[in-house]
Enzyme design. Sequence first.
Site, PDB file in Angstrom:
ATOM      1  N   SER A  44       0.534  -1.176   0.359  1.00 43.46           N
ATOM      2  CA  SER A  44       0.393   0.041  -0.441  1.00 43.46           C
ATOM      3  C   SER A  44       0.362   1.382   0.041  1.00 43.46           C
ATOM      4  O   SER A  44       1.794   1.334   0.837  1.00 43.46           O
ATOM      5  CB  SER A  44      -1.206   0.071   0.957  1.00 43.46           C
ATOM      6  OG  SER A  44      -1.458   1.093   1.254  1.00 43.46           O
ATOM      7  N   LYS A  85     -13.749  -4.948   3.848  1.00 44.27           N
ATOM      8  CA  LYS A  85     -14.876  -4.077   3.176  1.00 44.27           C
ATOM      9  C   LYS A  85     -16.206  -3.533   4.040  1.00 44.27           C
ATOM     10  O   LYS A  85     -16.538  -3.530   3.841  1.00 44.27           O
ATOM     11  CB  LYS A  85     -14.298  -3.165   1.593  1.00 44.27           C
ATOM     12  CG  LYS A  85     -13.153  -2.508   1.836  1.00 44.27           C
ATOM     13  CD  LYS A  85     -13.208  -1.971  -0.250  1.00 44.27           C
ATOM     14  CE  LYS A  85     -11.577  -1.158  -0.401  1.00 44.27           C
ATOM     15  NZ  LYS A  85     -11.673  -0.297  -1.481  1.00 44.27           N
ATOM     16  N   GLY A 117     -16.820  -3.942 -15.770  1.00 45.00           N
ATOM     17  CA  GLY A 117     -16.628  -4.522 -14.611  1.00 45.00           C
ATOM     18  C   GLY A 117     -18.153  -4.826 -13.076  1.00 45.00           C
ATOM     19  O   GLY A 117     -18.726  -3.643 -13.346  1.00 45.00           O
ATOM     20  N   ALA A 118     -17.884  -5.766 -12.329  1.00 41.65           N
ATOM     21  CA  ALA A 118     -18.964  -5.457 -12.003  1.00 41.65           C
ATOM     22  C   ALA A 118     -19.403  -6.032 -10.407  1.00 41.65           C
ATOM     23  O   ALA A 118     -19.724  -5.992  -9.509  1.00 41.65           O
ATOM     24  CB  ALA A 118     -20.922  -6.236 -11.884  1.00 41.65           C
ATOM     25  N   GLY A 119     -17.601  -5.154  -9.727  1.00 37.45           N
ATOM     26  CA  GLY A 119     -17.251  -6.348  -9.140  1.00 37.45           C
ATOM     27  C   GLY A 119     -17.091  -4.370  -7.361  1.00 37.45           C
ATOM     28  O   GLY A 119     -17.915  -3.589  -8.270  1.00 37.45           O
ATOM     29  N   ASN A 122     -20.008  -6.664 -17.970  1.00 43.79           N
ATOM     30  CA  ASN A 122     -19.622  -7.991 -16.862  1.00 43.79           C
ATOM     31  C   ASN A 122     -18.973  -9.470 -17.390  1.00 43.79           C
ATOM     32  O   ASN A 122     -19.838  -9.582 -18.034  1.00 43.79           O
ATOM     33  CB  ASN A 122     -19.586  -7.577 -15.695  1.00 43.79           C
ATOM     34  CG  ASN A 122     -19.316  -8.488 -14.791  1.00 43.79           C
ATOM     35  OD1 ASN A 122     -17.900  -7.513 -14.474  1.00 43.79           O
ATOM     36  ND2 ASN A 122     -19.461  -9.194 -13.942  1.00 43.79           N
ATOM     37  N   LYS A 160     -24.050 -10.759 -12.301  1.00 45.46           N
ATOM     38  CA  LYS A 160     -23.611  -9.629 -11.158  1.00 45.46           C
ATOM     39  C   LYS A 160     -23.770  -8.078 -11.938  1.00 45.46           C
ATOM     40  O   LYS A 160     -24.266  -7.532 -10.988  1.00 45.46           O
ATOM     41  CB  LYS A 160     -22.068  -9.516 -11.181  1.00 45.46           C
ATOM     42  CG  LYS A 160     -21.390 -11.051 -10.041  1.00 45.46           C
ATOM     43  CD  LYS A 160     -20.039 -10.510 -10.012  1.00 45.46           C
ATOM     44  CE  LYS A 160     -19.663 -11.762  -9.380  1.00 45.46           C
ATOM     45  NZ  LYS A 160     -17.853 -11.856  -9.434  1.00 45.46           N
ATOM     46  N   THR A 186     -12.269  -3.220 -13.586  1.00 43.73           N
ATOM     47  CA  THR A 186     -11.935  -4.916 -13.055  1.00 43.73           C
ATOM     48  C   THR A 186     -10.413  -5.334 -13.290  1.00 43.73           C
ATOM     49  O   THR A 186      -9.799  -3.610 -13.090  1.00 43.73           O
ATOM     50  CB  THR A 186     -12.332  -5.782 -14.584  1.00 43.73           C
ATOM     51  OG1 THR A 186     -10.665  -5.475 -15.511  1.00 43.73           O
ATOM     52  CG2 THR A 186     -13.624  -5.677 -15.106  1.00 43.73           C
ATOM     53  N   MET A 212      -3.609  -5.377 -14.724  1.00 40.55           N
ATOM     54  CA  MET A 212      -2.927  -5.284 -14.285  1.00 40.55           C
ATOM     55  C   MET A 212      -2.065  -5.972 -13.632  1.00 40.55           C
ATOM     56  O   MET A 212      -1.691  -7.129 -14.365  1.00 40.55           O
ATOM     57  CB  MET A 212      -4.012  -5.399 -12.606  1.00 40.55           C
ATOM     58  CG  MET A 212      -3.854  -4.447 -11.032  1.00 40.55           C
ATOM     59  SD  MET A 212      -3.762  -5.617  -9.911  1.00 40.55           S
ATOM     60  CE  MET A 212      -5.974  -4.390  -9.762  1.00 40.55           C
TER      61      MET A 212
HETATM   62  P1  ATR Z   1     -13.057  -5.468  -7.304  1.00 40.05           P
HETATM   63  O1  ATR Z   1     -13.228  -5.664  -5.452  1.00 40.05           O
HETATM   64  O2  ATR Z   1     -10.859  -4.655  -7.499  1.00 40.05           O
HETATM   65  O3  ATR Z   1     -13.675  -4.406  -7.830  1.00 40.05           O
HETATM   66  P2  ATR Z   1     -13.953  -8.220  -7.447  1.00 40.05           P
HETATM   67  O4  ATR Z   1     -15.130  -7.426  -6.344  1.00 40.05           O
HETATM   68  O5  ATR Z   1     -13.285  -9.317  -7.566  1.00 40.05           O
HETATM   69  O6  ATR Z   1     -12.475  -6.675  -7.315  1.00 40.05           O
HETATM   70  O7  ATR Z   1     -14.539  -7.905  -9.145  1.00 40.05           O
HETATM   71  C1  ATR Z   1     -13.224  -7.790 -10.148  1.00 40.05           C
HETATM   72  C2  ATR Z   1     -14.546  -7.772 -11.706  1.00 40.05           C
HETATM   73  O8  ATR Z   1     -13.301  -7.842 -12.485  1.00 40.05           O
HETATM   74  C3  ATR Z   1     -15.533  -7.952 -11.951  1.00 40.05           C
HETATM   75  O9  ATR Z   1     -16.094  -7.231 -13.025  1.00 40.05           O
HETATM   76  C4  ATR Z   1     -14.670  -9.428 -12.436  1.00 40.05           C
HETATM   77  O10 ATR Z   1     -15.730 -10.483 -13.311  1.00 40.05           O
HETATM   78  P3  ATR Z   1     -16.828 -11.369 -12.832  1.00 40.05           P
HETATM   79  O11 ATR Z   1     -17.775 -10.313 -12.226  1.00 40.05           O
HETATM   80  O12 ATR Z   1     -17.235 -12.031 -13.862  1.00 40.05           O
HETATM   81  O13 ATR Z   1     -16.288 -12.376 -11.376  1.00 40.05           O
HETATM   82  C5  ATR Z   1     -13.960  -9.081 -13.411  1.00 40.05           C
HETATM   83  N1  ATR Z   1     -12.545  -9.521 -13.971  1.00 40.05           N
HETATM   84  C6  ATR Z   1     -11.307 -10.209 -13.067  1.00 40.05           C
HETATM   85  N2  ATR Z   1     -10.916 -11.393 -13.936  1.00 40.05           N
HETATM   86  C7  ATR Z   1     -11.423 -11.043 -15.124  1.00 40.05           C
HETATM   87  C8  ATR Z   1     -11.314 -11.733 -16.349  1.00 40.05           C
HETATM   88  N3  ATR Z   1      -9.969 -12.410 -16.659  1.00 40.05           N
HETATM   89  N4  ATR Z   1     -12.183 -11.736 -17.763  1.00 40.05           N
HETATM   90  C9  ATR Z   1     -12.752 -10.728 -17.327  1.00 40.05           C
HETATM   91  N5  ATR Z   1     -13.414 -10.282 -16.322  1.00 40.05           N
HETATM   92  C10 ATR Z   1     -12.633 -10.462 -15.139  1.00 40.05           C
END
Ligand code: ATR
Length: 320
Positions: A30, A81, A141-143, A165, A170, A230, A234
């Site tokens: 961090s 969180k 993304g939807a996380g 997503n 999700k 997403t 990274m």
């Molecule tokens: P964060 O808190 O960082 O948002 P998370 O809640 O685990 O982490 O969410 C990760 C996001 O990246 C999700 O939208 C995930 O897609 P899913 O909901 O289908 O799991 C997306 N993600 C992670 N790896 C992925 C990949 N290889 N391809 C596409 N989407 C991915």
Amino acid sequence: MQNIDSKNKYTGINTATRLAGLLGHPVGHSVSPYLQNALAEKYGINMAYLGFDIAEGQLENAVKGGLAMNAIGFNVTVPYKKDVMKLLAGVDPAAEKIGAVNTLKLEPDGYHGYNTDMPGFGRALDYAGISVKDRNVVMIGAGGAANAVLCALLEKGAGNILIVNRSLDKADALAGRFRDSYPDSRIYTAALLNTNLNTNSAESGLNKEPDYLEIMSGISGDKWIAIQCTSVGMFPKVDMAPINDENFYEQLEAAYDIIFNPEETQFLKKAREHGAKISNGLGMLMFQGIRSFEIWNGLKVSDDIAEELLEGMQEAVKER
Ligand code: ATR
């Protein structure tokens, strides 16, 4: 003899120093300690901010320990969180809506929880000169991070919002949660299908245009603002992008990636090559921390100080 309340000339710490810190697991990479201690120094606040790696099952003890030691507040990161919410005296309504708390502030009745990812992202967009008001915005993304991003987009009055997503359910769940709180919003969802991420898959349906492109071209002739939420691309998997389709990038006017390492992800590179204005997630990281500092100390950090700190953060990220 030296007065014990005078500041230690090496650390600036004395008996009046207020404790703050980061609760997470792991916390080793961090840059929040750098940011918060730099802010404290700039504003002459006697606060020391440390990283605390909280082992599984120890979160409640950590929060109670903070209370016992009168710690001014904490940031909370992965994986706590959500879990921290049930340990608090109160949770801010926006944090409740997002379903995650990343900042604790000490009040007379205990810690209150806030989500500064949401205003942090909003301020990062302003800082990057990206205005979403009445605009078409596509989020990937939807996380957890996407929750805060969607909330900020709605607060800023984005026009049409499309959530793309990998798992459509999700995206639908995320949209459903916010449609209730923002009844005038226009939120669409689509699956992240038919991209080069899964061209090896037999079901990828290569001849069919992905739904998200159909929705994007169907909505209006306006260009789109894309927010990548997403973890794809990274460090160390820097060669990946969640979408590789050129037709997608052609429709973009601006692109924001919440990833800040590498500085330019494949997603941002492709967007830039198609003429979009780009920005990485370091601003979001910094402004969420700045907002926490503001909550703890009841002040407003100026954009000039933020600009100075952003350079230092870039260095801090490289040195991790
Ligand atoms: P964060 O808190 O960082 O948002 P998370 O809640 O685990 O982490 O969410 C990760 C996001 O990246 C999700 O939208 C995930 O897609 P899913 O909901 O289908 O799991 C997306 N993600 C992670 N790896 C992925 C990949 N290889 N391809 C596409 N989407 C991915």
